[in-house]
Design an enzyme around this catalytic site. Structure first.
Site, mmCIF file in Angstrom:
data_model
loop_
_atom_site.group_PDB
_atom_site.id
_atom_site.type_symbol
_atom_site.label_atom_id
_atom_site.label_comp_id
_atom_site.label_asym_id
_atom_site.label_seq_id
_atom_site.Cartn_x
_atom_site.Cartn_y
_atom_site.Cartn_z
ATOM 1 N N ARG A 98 -48.655 25.919 100.706
ATOM 2 C CA ARG A 98 -49.584 25.122 99.914
ATOM 3 C C ARG A 98 -50.830 24.870 100.744
ATOM 4 O O ARG A 98 -50.752 24.694 101.963
ATOM 5 C CB ARG A 98 -48.951 23.783 99.505
ATOM 6 C CG ARG A 98 -47.920 23.893 98.405
ATOM 7 C CD ARG A 98 -48.565 24.246 97.071
ATOM 8 N NE ARG A 98 -47.608 24.246 95.971
ATOM 9 C CZ ARG A 98 -46.985 25.322 95.508
ATOM 10 N NH1 ARG A 98 -47.210 26.498 96.081
ATOM 11 N NH2 ARG A 98 -46.151 25.235 94.494
ATOM 12 N N GLU A 128 -58.017 24.679 95.014
ATOM 13 C CA GLU A 128 -58.060 25.941 94.264
ATOM 14 C C GLU A 128 -58.674 25.745 92.881
ATOM 15 O O GLU A 128 -58.442 24.713 92.237
ATOM 16 C CB GLU A 128 -56.631 26.496 94.126
ATOM 17 C CG GLU A 128 -56.005 26.835 95.456
ATOM 18 C CD GLU A 128 -54.549 27.288 95.330
ATOM 19 O OE1 GLU A 128 -54.055 27.421 94.191
ATOM 20 O OE2 GLU A 128 -53.916 27.504 96.367
ATOM 21 N N HIS A 180 -53.899 33.013 95.333
ATOM 22 C CA HIS A 180 -52.591 32.407 95.062
ATOM 23 C C HIS A 180 -51.715 33.360 94.232
ATOM 24 O O HIS A 180 -51.297 33.038 93.120
ATOM 25 C CB HIS A 180 -52.760 31.065 94.334
ATOM 26 C CG HIS A 180 -51.573 30.166 94.499
ATOM 27 N ND1 HIS A 180 -51.673 28.804 94.521
ATOM 28 C CD2 HIS A 180 -50.238 30.439 94.659
ATOM 29 C CE1 HIS A 180 -50.472 28.261 94.664
ATOM 30 N NE2 HIS A 180 -49.587 29.238 94.756
#
Length: 323
Positions: free
Chosen positions: A242, A271, A289
């Site tokens: 993360r 993000e 991601h």
């Protein structure tokens, strides 16, 4: 289409609340098999909750969005929160349990693909594959050979968080003849790797650190400026966990000032926003991601969401409750 062995049961009591966008095929199957309301698509979600909240017995969400405490509190019959994704830090599990709400995620099914990408990212950033590709495309090869890079095989690599994904990464790196050490809260039984007690110790001893620890408040900023300083100008960072685990301003400064050799990043603090110095650096591999982003893995994740939901609606339990 996502697979499910359970037949549709329109008479099943209660509404399934879809809190966030999901894969189209999963959304389609949810709508076919259950009385589903897509909260995020409603013109007035607050009005729906005022009028229909009492019908909702289960919520389906993604790891990115979770279920807010305020939403839990607005749903008096809510008894299950089903996450699409291995992460669940966006849902306050303690608050859910206090409300007698069970929480599930989709572990195991994405382990291999995330581990594959972590190893690929490590190879890419150490051998500068993406940077060398850009070098050729820009026509620079004719002017000069590409600079030498760092060998991958035989290096010492630290795994920060030796859970399912961390162990899968370690097994893959064994094939490169690497010396593997790890850091976790407590030593992990039945692994041949050496345990270190802090992230700083891990970074100081390794040529590269791969971050696979769970996100959440307990690990926020775990890869700090001090840890990056210990990793040093010849060390590499790979993050497939993360964005919150890494102190991103400290990472930006370390990259900009050459205080680490490079980084491979699949996750970021905000993000999809990526700091400009990272975008401008050829020593950083930037990915959107996508560690679990394969057809096969997303299919399996969707299947597990459906399995968790069906098991809860028919038996009142979840297949993969979070610990």
């Amino acid at each position: 289409m996502f697979h499910s062995t359970a037949p549709a049961d329109p008479a099943a009591p209660g509404t399934v609340l879809q809190v966030s966008p999901l894969l189209p095929a999963l959304e389609k199957t949810l709508a076919e098999r259950h009385r589903t309301v897509r909260l995020h698509e409603l013109p007035d979600p607050a009005a729906y909750l005022r009028e229909e909240a009492g019908d909702v017995v289960a919520a389906v969400t993604s790891a990115r969005f979770g279920v807010a405490n305020s939403l839990m509190d607005a749903l008096p019959r809510l008894r299950a929160i089903v996450h699409f994704g291995v992460g669940y830090e966006t849902t306050d599990v303690a608050h859910a349990r206090a409300r007698n709400i069970d929480v599930s995620n989709t572990p195991d099914v994405l382990t291999d693909c995330v581990a594959d990408l972590a190893v690929g990212g490590l190879i890419d950033v150490m051998r500068e594959l993406s940077a060398a590709d850009r070098y050729v495309r820009a026509g620079r090869w004719s002017a000069a050979p590409y600079p030498l890079t760092s060998r991958v095989s035989g290096k010492r690599v630290g795994i920060l968080g030796l859970g399912r994904i961390g162990r899968a990464v370690a097994r893959r790196l064994e094939g490169f003849g690497m010396d593997i050490v790890y850091c976790s809260r407590v030593p992990v039984a039945d692994v041949p790797y050496r345990h270190l007690s802090t992230a700083r110790e891990l970074a100081a001893e390794c040529d590269a650190v791969v971050v696979t620890v769970a996100g959440g408040a307990d690990t926020r900023g775990l890869v700090s400026a001090e840890v990056l300083e210990a990793l040093g100008p010849r060390g590499y960072l790979v993050n497939v966990a993360r964005g919150s685990v890494v102190d991103e301003p400290a990472l930006v400064a370390a990259v900009r000032e050459g205080r680490i050799a490079g980084a491979a990043l699949d996750v970021f603090a905000d993000e999809p926003n990526v700091p400009l110095p990272l975008l401008e650096s050829d020593r950083v591999l930037l990915l959107p991601h996508v560690a679990s982003g394969t057809h096969e893995t997303r299919q399996a994740m969707g299947d597990l969401v459906l399995g968790n939901l069906q098991r809860f609606l028919t038996e009142g339990i979840l297949l993969t409750p979070v610990p």
